[in-house]
Design an enzyme around this catalytic site. Structure first.
Site, PDB file in Angstrom:
ATOM      1  N   ARG A  28      44.456  13.891  68.534  1.00  0.00           N
ATOM      2  CA  ARG A  28      43.750  13.971  67.245  1.00  0.00           C
ATOM      3  C   ARG A  28      42.772  15.144  67.163  1.00  0.00           C
ATOM      4  NH1 ARG A  28      43.436   8.401  68.177  1.00  0.00           N
ATOM      5  NH2 ARG A  28      45.018   7.280  66.994  1.00  0.00           N
ATOM      6  N   HIS A  76      56.127  36.171  48.886  1.00  0.00           N
ATOM      7  CA  HIS A  76      56.700  34.949  49.459  1.00  0.00           C
ATOM      8  C   HIS A  76      58.107  34.702  48.922  1.00  0.00           C
ATOM      9  CE1 HIS A  76      52.365  33.460  50.297  1.00  0.00           C
ATOM     10  NE2 HIS A  76      52.870  34.076  51.343  1.00  0.00           N
ATOM     11  N   GLU A 106      47.845  43.890  54.649  1.00  0.00           N
ATOM     12  CA  GLU A 106      46.815  42.881  54.377  1.00  0.00           C
ATOM     13  C   GLU A 106      45.455  43.557  54.151  1.00  0.00           C
ATOM     14  OE1 GLU A 106      48.087  39.933  53.270  1.00  0.00           O
ATOM     15  OE2 GLU A 106      49.435  40.153  54.960  1.00  0.00           O
ATOM     16  N   ARG A 157      39.646  31.468  46.980  1.00  0.00           N
ATOM     17  CA  ARG A 157      40.574  31.834  48.057  1.00  0.00           C
ATOM     18  C   ARG A 157      41.905  32.340  47.498  1.00  0.00           C
ATOM     19  NH1 ARG A 157      41.204  28.854  53.964  1.00  0.00           N
ATOM     20  NH2 ARG A 157      42.726  30.300  54.774  1.00  0.00           N
ATOM     21  N   HIS A 166      51.138  38.188  46.672  1.00  0.00           N
ATOM     22  CA  HIS A 166      51.871  37.244  47.514  1.00  0.00           C
ATOM     23  C   HIS A 166      52.810  36.318  46.750  1.00  0.00           C
ATOM     24  CE1 HIS A 166      49.476  38.904  50.649  1.00  0.00           C
ATOM     25  NE2 HIS A 166      50.042  38.144  51.561  1.00  0.00           N
ATOM     26  N   ASN A 195      45.802  35.862  47.545  1.00  0.00           N
ATOM     27  CA  ASN A 195      47.235  35.851  47.266  1.00  0.00           C
ATOM     28  C   ASN A 195      47.670  37.013  46.381  1.00  0.00           C
ATOM     29  OD1 ASN A 195      48.029  33.612  48.766  1.00  0.00           O
ATOM     30  ND2 ASN A 195      47.384  32.198  47.169  1.00  0.00           N
ATOM     31  N   GLU A 209      41.060  26.496  49.165  1.00  0.00           N
ATOM     32  CA  GLU A 209      41.803  27.169  48.109  1.00  0.00           C
ATOM     33  C   GLU A 209      41.680  26.476  46.757  1.00  0.00           C
ATOM     34  OE1 GLU A 209      46.295  28.611  48.035  1.00  0.00           O
ATOM     35  OE2 GLU A 209      45.139  29.536  49.615  1.00  0.00           O
ATOM     36  N   LYS A 248      37.653  38.409  54.650  1.00  0.00           N
ATOM     37  CA  LYS A 248      38.355  37.124  54.718  1.00  0.00           C
ATOM     38  C   LYS A 248      37.351  36.005  54.998  1.00  0.00           C
ATOM     39  CE  LYS A 248      41.979  34.245  55.435  1.00  0.00           C
ATOM     40  NZ  LYS A 248      43.264  34.020  56.056  1.00  0.00           N
ATOM     41  N   HIS A 276      56.845  41.094  56.649  1.00  0.00           N
ATOM     42  CA  HIS A 276      55.916  40.515  55.681  1.00  0.00           C
ATOM     43  C   HIS A 276      55.138  41.600  54.925  1.00  0.00           C
ATOM     44  CE1 HIS A 276      53.257  37.739  53.739  1.00  0.00           C
ATOM     45  NE2 HIS A 276      52.225  38.409  54.202  1.00  0.00           N
ATOM     46  N   LYS A 303      43.630  27.807  58.599  1.00  0.00           N
ATOM     47  CA  LYS A 303      44.962  27.292  58.258  1.00  0.00           C
ATOM     48  C   LYS A 303      45.850  27.359  59.503  1.00  0.00           C
ATOM     49  CE  LYS A 303      45.350  28.383  53.328  1.00  0.00           C
ATOM     50  NZ  LYS A 303      46.124  29.158  52.353  1.00  0.00           N
TER      51      LYS A 303
HETATM   52  N1  LIG Z   1      46.986  30.913  59.085  1.00  0.00           N
HETATM   53  C1  LIG Z   1      46.848  31.863  58.189  1.00  0.00           C
HETATM   54  O1  LIG Z   1      45.897  31.868  57.413  1.00  0.00           O
HETATM   55  C2  LIG Z   1      47.870  32.952  58.111  1.00  0.00           C
HETATM   56  C3  LIG Z   1      47.621  34.082  57.332  1.00  0.00           C
HETATM   57  C4  LIG Z   1      48.559  35.108  57.318  1.00  0.00           C
HETATM   58  C5  LIG Z   1      49.725  34.993  58.056  1.00  0.00           C
HETATM   59  N2  LIG Z   1      49.945  33.869  58.801  1.00  0.00           N
HETATM   60  C6  LIG Z   1      51.167  33.734  59.600  1.00  0.00           C
HETATM   61  O2  LIG Z   1      51.161  34.728  60.608  1.00  0.00           O
HETATM   62  C7  LIG Z   1      52.508  35.017  60.973  1.00  0.00           C
HETATM   63  C8  LIG Z   1      52.671  36.497  61.091  1.00  0.00           C
HETATM   64  O3  LIG Z   1      51.765  36.994  62.041  1.00  0.00           O
HETATM   65  P1  LIG Z   1      52.073  38.309  62.869  1.00  0.00           P
HETATM   66  O4  LIG Z   1      52.414  39.397  61.945  1.00  0.00           O
HETATM   67  O5  LIG Z   1      50.953  38.509  63.816  1.00  0.00           O
HETATM   68  O6  LIG Z   1      53.448  37.927  63.578  1.00  0.00           O
HETATM   69  P2  LIG Z   1      53.792  37.531  65.074  1.00  0.00           P
HETATM   70  O7  LIG Z   1      52.832  36.576  65.639  1.00  0.00           O
HETATM   71  O8  LIG Z   1      55.225  37.168  65.071  1.00  0.00           O
HETATM   72  O9  LIG Z   1      53.602  38.925  65.828  1.00  0.00           O
HETATM   73  C9  LIG Z   1      54.484  39.984  65.533  1.00  0.00           C
HETATM   74  C10 LIG Z   1      55.169  40.471  66.812  1.00  0.00           C
HETATM   75  O10 LIG Z   1      54.234  41.276  67.531  1.00  0.00           O
HETATM   76  C11 LIG Z   1      54.117  40.807  68.865  1.00  0.00           C
HETATM   77  N3  LIG Z   1      52.742  41.103  69.266  1.00  0.00           N
HETATM   78  C12 LIG Z   1      51.605  40.521  68.799  1.00  0.00           C
HETATM   79  N4  LIG Z   1      50.539  41.113  69.332  1.00  0.00           N
HETATM   80  C13 LIG Z   1      51.003  42.076  70.160  1.00  0.00           C
HETATM   81  C14 LIG Z   1      50.360  43.042  70.993  1.00  0.00           C
HETATM   82  N5  LIG Z   1      49.030  43.175  71.032  1.00  0.00           N
HETATM   83  N6  LIG Z   1      51.160  43.867  71.713  1.00  0.00           N
HETATM   84  C15 LIG Z   1      52.510  43.784  71.642  1.00  0.00           C
HETATM   85  N7  LIG Z   1      53.161  42.913  70.851  1.00  0.00           N
HETATM   86  C16 LIG Z   1      52.414  42.065  70.127  1.00  0.00           C
HETATM   87  C17 LIG Z   1      54.487  39.364  68.816  1.00  0.00           C
HETATM   88  O11 LIG Z   1      54.935  38.921  70.070  1.00  0.00           O
HETATM   89  C18 LIG Z   1      55.588  39.369  67.757  1.00  0.00           C
HETATM   90  O12 LIG Z   1      56.799  39.719  68.365  1.00  0.00           O
HETATM   91  C19 LIG Z   1      53.394  34.370  59.926  1.00  0.00           C
HETATM   92  O13 LIG Z   1      54.007  33.230  60.466  1.00  0.00           O
HETATM   93  C20 LIG Z   1      52.421  33.985  58.836  1.00  0.00           C
HETATM   94  O14 LIG Z   1      52.834  32.838  58.115  1.00  0.00           O
HETATM   95  C21 LIG Z   1      49.035  32.866  58.837  1.00  0.00           C
HETATM   96 ZN   LIG Z   2      50.498  39.077  53.325  1.00  0.00          ZN
END
Ligand SMILES: NC(=O)c1ccc[n+]([C@@H]2O[C@H](COP(=O)([O-])OP(=O)(O)OC[C@H]3O[C@@H](n4cnc5c(N)ncnc54)[C@H](O)[C@@H]3O)[C@@H](O)[C@H]2O)c1
Ligand SMILES: [Zn+2]
Length: 359
Positions: A119, A250, A183, A239, A246, A243, A235, A225, A263, A141
């Protein structure tokens, strides 16, 4: 130091070149002192897992590491189940800490595991991608995808501390870096026009991940942020400005199956759509759209995406969970740094703009 105020308590975002080696000490001073269960993916774990563990052990914390395959397809309940098994096998308890070491995927998955294991156990975010540093690690999130759509299963679960080390970005592949810049450009457009100047004048140094500048840049974005989610964690209103672009992004990702299009690429096309809708509605000055297009180009982000089916993209928009009832809410810009939320954009304007941009 940046502080986020959330319903579940305050947390600090610590940004420093080389912060990974101070992880243990930083966690200690944030009062997170249980055995550390570091979760990463198989791209980041081999690069930085040992350094994280050493830092934790030097601070007197037990540390163990679990990795899962890198990529969005790991954002699933199956991956979370694997994490539960690992935690139980190693007798992780209430006072143990989950450390999410990776990009947004690791942050979301490990964060959701932390929210639900026993939990809820303390969570520390150690973002390693630019997108995670400026966006995903902040705001609480967490969650995973479902076959029916992205991020449909999840929880609001803020970390105890966020530790950002921009030096890790030197190993991030260029395409990954681009997602983060998309972003950041969004942040500048909705909340910090001065950062548009910086993005323009210092593009070379930013793209080269120059130490001092990148620390400042990550901090400036994290502050935007943090400020938005402090004011509106769930949101309810503000917040939503995050978007910007977005709604379309999306939908493009849904239509293309989340693998073909990065993305950030969907984002820049989505912001292009929003600026053009705004222009046709008489809300957004043409100069704003032109400037953002020039900046996207500088960061090799697309402003067109030929060959997508407009009807399918519109269908996917209506499916997105961020759509309130039947009307689609659009974040438009009245000026740089002045977003407005509009739910009165006529469908034929959307259709025509999409037809032009996706042509
Ligand atoms: N929680 C939130 O508020 C929020 C906001 C925006 C996006 N997201 C989520 O985040 C995800 C995308 O995040 P992302 O773009 O970081 O993708 P990701 O975590 O898949 O990372 C992208 C790639 O880069 C690699 N990588 C990461 N850091 C590295 C480093 N320092 N050196 C070498 N390789 C590295 C990872 O292994 C992966 O292959 C999506 O699933 C999205 O939905 C969440
Ligand atoms: Zn985005």
């Amino acid at each position: 130091m940046i502080t986020v105020d959330s319903r579940a308590g305050r947390y600090d975002i610590h940004i420093q070149w080389g912060a990974l080696d101070d992880l243990g000490v930083l966690m200690h001073s944030a009062g997170v002192a249980g055995a550390a269960f570091v979760i990463s993916d198989d791209a980041v774990g081999p690069l930085y897992g040992e350094r994280a563990a050493t830092s934790l052990r030097n601070a007197g914390l037990e540390a163990s590491l679990h990795t899962f395959p890198a990529g969005e397809s790991s954002k699933s309940l199956d991956t979370v189940r694997g994490i539960y098994d690992w935690l139980l096998h190693h007798h992780a308890e209430r006072a143990s800490t989950i450390v999410a070491l990776g990009g947004g995927v690791v942050g979301d998955v490990a964060g959701f595991a932390a929210a639900t294991y026993l939990r809820g156990v303390p969570l520390v975010q150690v973002p390693t991608s630019l997108l995670a540093m400026v966006d995903a690690s902040i705001g609480g999130k967490t969650g995973v995808d479902h076959a029916r759509g992205k991020n449909l299963i999840g929880a609001f679960y803020p970390p105890r501390i966020v530790v950002s080390d921009p030096s890790l970005l030197t190993t991030l592949p260029p395409r990954g870096l681009r997602d983060g810049f998309a972003e950041a450009i969004k942040h500048a457009l909705i909340a910090d026009p001065g950062m548009l100047d910086l993005l323009e004048s210092e593009a070379n140094r930013l793209l080269a991940v120059e130490a001092e500048l990148m620390v400042e840049f990550v901090g400036r974005n994290a502050a935007i942020k943090a400020n938005v989610v402090t004011q509106d964690e769930r949101e309810g209103g503000l917040r939503m400005i995050l978007n910007y672009g977005h709604t379309t992004a999306h939908a493009i990702e849904a239509v293309t199956g989340y693998e073909r299009v990065m993305h950030g690429e969907a984002d820049s096309v989505g912001m292009t759509v929003a600026a053009e809708i705004g222009r046709r509605m008489g809300v957004t000055p043409a100069s704003v759209g032109e400037r953002q297009a020039r900046i996207f180009e500088r960061y090799t982000l697309p402003t067109r995406m030929p060959g997508l089916d407009v009807a399918a993209v519109i269908g996917a928009m209506a499916y997105d969970k961020k759509v309130a009832s039947k009307t689609i809410r659009w974040i438009l810009l009245e000026a740089e740094g002045k977003p407005v939320i509009r739910d009165d954009v006529p469908m034929d304007v959307v259709r025509n703009v999409l037809a032009d941009v996706l042509r």
